[in-house]
Design a protein around this motif. Structure first.
Motif, short mmCIF file in Angstrom:
data_model
loop_
_atom_site.label_atom_id
_atom_site.label_comp_id
_atom_site.label_asym_id
_atom_site.label_seq_id
_atom_site.Cartn_x
_atom_site.Cartn_y
_atom_site.Cartn_z
N CYS A 207 0.88 -1.18 0.00
CA CYS A 207 0.00 0.00 0.00
C CYS A 207 0.91 1.22 0.00
O CYS A 207 1.79 1.35 0.86
CB CYS A 207 -0.88 -0.03 1.25
SG CYS A 207 -1.60 1.57 1.68
N CYS A 210 0.51 3.52 3.50
CA CYS A 210 1.23 3.20 4.75
C CYS A 210 2.54 2.46 4.47
O CYS A 210 3.31 2.21 5.39
CB CYS A 210 0.34 2.38 5.68
SG CYS A 210 -0.16 0.79 4.98
N CYS A 233 -7.17 -0.82 2.60
CA CYS A 233 -5.93 -1.38 3.16
C CYS A 233 -6.25 -1.88 4.56
O CYS A 233 -6.88 -1.17 5.35
CB CYS A 233 -4.84 -0.32 3.20
SG CYS A 233 -3.35 -0.83 4.08
N GLN A 235 -4.23 -2.30 6.91
CA GLN A 235 -3.38 -1.62 7.90
C GLN A 235 -3.84 -0.19 8.16
O GLN A 235 -4.07 0.19 9.31
CB GLN A 235 -1.91 -1.58 7.41
CG GLN A 235 -1.30 -2.95 7.16
CD GLN A 235 -1.23 -3.80 8.42
OE1 GLN A 235 -1.12 -3.27 9.53
NE2 GLN A 235 -1.34 -5.12 8.27
N CYS A 236 -3.97 0.59 7.08
CA CYS A 236 -4.25 2.02 7.28
C CYS A 236 -5.68 2.41 6.92
O CYS A 236 -6.06 3.55 7.13
CB CYS A 236 -3.24 2.87 6.49
SG CYS A 236 -3.47 2.74 4.70
ZN ZN Z 1 -2.12 1.14 3.85
#
Ligand code: ZN
Length: 248
Positions: A207, A210, A233, A235-236
């Motif tokens: 991504c 991030c 995403c 994660q983010c």
């Molecule tokens: Zn991300």
């Protein structure tokens, strides 16, 4: 209901994200422009010189009064000596009176020397204070000139950045207006949570928001999804954009 957007719309989101990144950079440049510090420093310097000028003007005024007083004292004693001398020269007084005049002239002459010395000291002090004041006034003129130039430079810098910001803002508005409302709302919500952009490209398996690599299973899952599915995403939470540069 899950938000969906065509590939073209998703690429438009990426365009908006690029504009947002540039806008953040431009706003950062605007708030940290070195011209701001320079103008501020010169303004502070000018303020300090002006305070010194007020003090120097007070000193010059006080010393002028002192000098006028010293001058008057000298004149007063010199006048008395001259008066005594005239009487002495006229020779019309008694010998005792004449002796008195002579004695007074001697005392007054001694006093006159002292007063003249004091006057010289005050004159020197006044001269020094006047010249210090002139130097401060020259400093003030110089720094005022520099301050004016620095303000002009700052205004030019701001005009340049504001022009760029306005241009990008207009491009952003046009891009936003071309997208469905729910897509824009989702983007703006993520942008606000992240503090920068709401969408990022998948590039080299990561991504770009991030910069965390997606695992192979996640990449396979994304590949299997229809192009108009909006992917986030893990994660983010930014919207992940897939395009020809993604290498999927
Ligand atoms: Zn991300």
């Amino acid at each position: 209901m899950a938000v969906s957007a065509s590939s073209a719309e998703q690429n438009k989101l990426l365009e908006i994200a690029d504009l947002d990144t540039k806008l953040i950079q431009l706003n950062h440049q605007r708030s940290t422009a070195p011209q701001i510090t320079k103008a501020h420093d010169l303004e502070v310097e000018l303020g300090s010189i002006e305070m010194k000028i007020v003090a120097a003007q007070t000193e010059v005024a006080d010393l002028t009064v002192n000098q006028e007083k010293a001058e008057a004292d000298v004149k007063q004693v010199a006048d008395r000596i001259s008066k005594d001398q005239s009487r002495l020269d006229a020779g019309q007084a008694t010998p005792k009176e004449l002796e008195g005049f002579q004695h007074e002239i001697a005392t007054l002459s001694k006093r006159l020397t002292e007063l003249e010395d004091e006057e010289l000291i005050v004159m020197q002090q006044l001269e020094d204070a006047t010249s210090a004041l002139s130097e401060l006034e020259l400093d003030r003129d110089r720094v005022t000139g520099e301050f004016e130039l620095s303000k002009q430079a700052l205004e030019l810098k701001f005009a340049d950045l504001d022009g760029q910001i306005a241009q990008l803002g207009a491009a952003r508005l046009a891009a936003v207006e071309s997208l469905p409302k729910d897509v824009v709302e989702l983007y703006e919500k993520i942008k606000s949570d992240q503090g920068d952009v709401g969408a990022a490209l998948i590039h080299r398996g990561a991504c770009q928001g991030c910069h965390i690599a997606l695992d192979a299973t996640e990449i396979d899952r994304i590949k299997s999804l229809p192009p108009d599915t909006v992917v986030r995403c893990e994660q983010c939470r930014r919207i992940l954009i897939r395009n020809s540069e993604s290498g999927l």
